[in-house]
Design a protein around this motif. Sequence first.
Motif, short mmCIF file in Angstrom:
data_model
loop_
_atom_site.label_atom_id
_atom_site.label_comp_id
_atom_site.label_asym_id
_atom_site.label_seq_id
_atom_site.Cartn_x
_atom_site.Cartn_y
_atom_site.Cartn_z
N TRP A 9 -15.15 7.34 6.14
CA TRP A 9 -15.42 7.23 4.71
C TRP A 9 -15.69 8.61 4.10
O TRP A 9 -15.27 8.91 2.99
N ALA A 10 -16.38 9.46 4.86
CA ALA A 10 -16.73 10.79 4.38
C ALA A 10 -15.54 11.75 4.34
O ALA A 10 -15.64 12.84 3.82
N GLY A 11 -14.39 11.31 4.90
CA GLY A 11 -13.18 12.13 4.82
C GLY A 11 -12.66 12.66 6.14
O GLY A 11 -11.72 13.45 6.17
N PHE A 12 -13.26 12.23 7.25
CA PHE A 12 -12.82 12.67 8.56
C PHE A 12 -11.85 11.67 9.16
O PHE A 12 -11.99 10.47 8.97
N ILE A 66 -21.64 17.89 4.60
CA ILE A 66 -21.72 16.56 4.00
C ILE A 66 -22.94 15.89 4.59
O ILE A 66 -23.05 15.73 5.79
N SER A 67 -23.88 15.53 3.76
CA SER A 67 -25.05 14.83 4.27
C SER A 67 -24.66 13.40 4.54
O SER A 67 -24.29 12.66 3.64
N LEU A 68 -24.73 13.02 5.78
CA LEU A 68 -24.39 11.65 6.17
C LEU A 68 -25.66 10.91 6.51
O LEU A 68 -26.58 11.47 7.07
N CYS A 69 -25.71 9.66 6.17
CA CYS A 69 -26.87 8.88 6.55
C CYS A 69 -26.41 7.62 7.24
O CYS A 69 -25.37 7.08 6.93
N VAL A 70 -27.21 7.20 8.18
CA VAL A 70 -26.94 5.96 8.89
C VAL A 70 -28.11 5.04 8.60
O VAL A 70 -29.26 5.39 8.82
N LEU A 71 -27.80 3.89 8.07
CA LEU A 71 -28.83 2.92 7.75
C LEU A 71 -29.39 2.33 9.03
O LEU A 71 -28.89 2.57 10.11
N SER A 72 -30.42 1.56 8.91
CA SER A 72 -31.02 0.92 10.09
C SER A 72 -30.11 -0.18 10.59
O SER A 72 -30.34 -1.35 10.35
N LEU A 73 -29.06 0.20 11.27
CA LEU A 73 -28.08 -0.74 11.78
C LEU A 73 -28.17 -0.79 13.29
O LEU A 73 -28.72 0.12 13.92
N PRO A 74 -27.61 -1.82 13.89
CA PRO A 74 -27.71 -1.96 15.34
C PRO A 74 -27.06 -0.80 16.07
O PRO A 74 -26.02 -0.31 15.67
#
Length: 93
Positions: A36-39, A83-91
Amino acid sequence: IVEKPNDPKFRSLSKTSVRLQNDLLVFDCGSALLQWAGFQDNGDCYEAQHLSADEAKKRRSELLAHMASAKIQHTVVVGFVGISLCVLSLPHR
């Protein structure tokens, strides 16, 4: 990419990077978030060869706005390639 768009070292992320593994790819959505971030997934690495600095800045802004609107508190923020990437509280995987 935002600050140094012509520096190729910021456009490629090795899948064997311990930091990338521990901070992002440990989550089920990690690969999708990078895309999604372009990679692009190019086998042994993720590359953003055609991502412009403007598009990278736009993605970062979208993500930060989403975090603010959702009042996300439990995140992992990773500063790869400007690019600041964030990961939500996902499994985890």
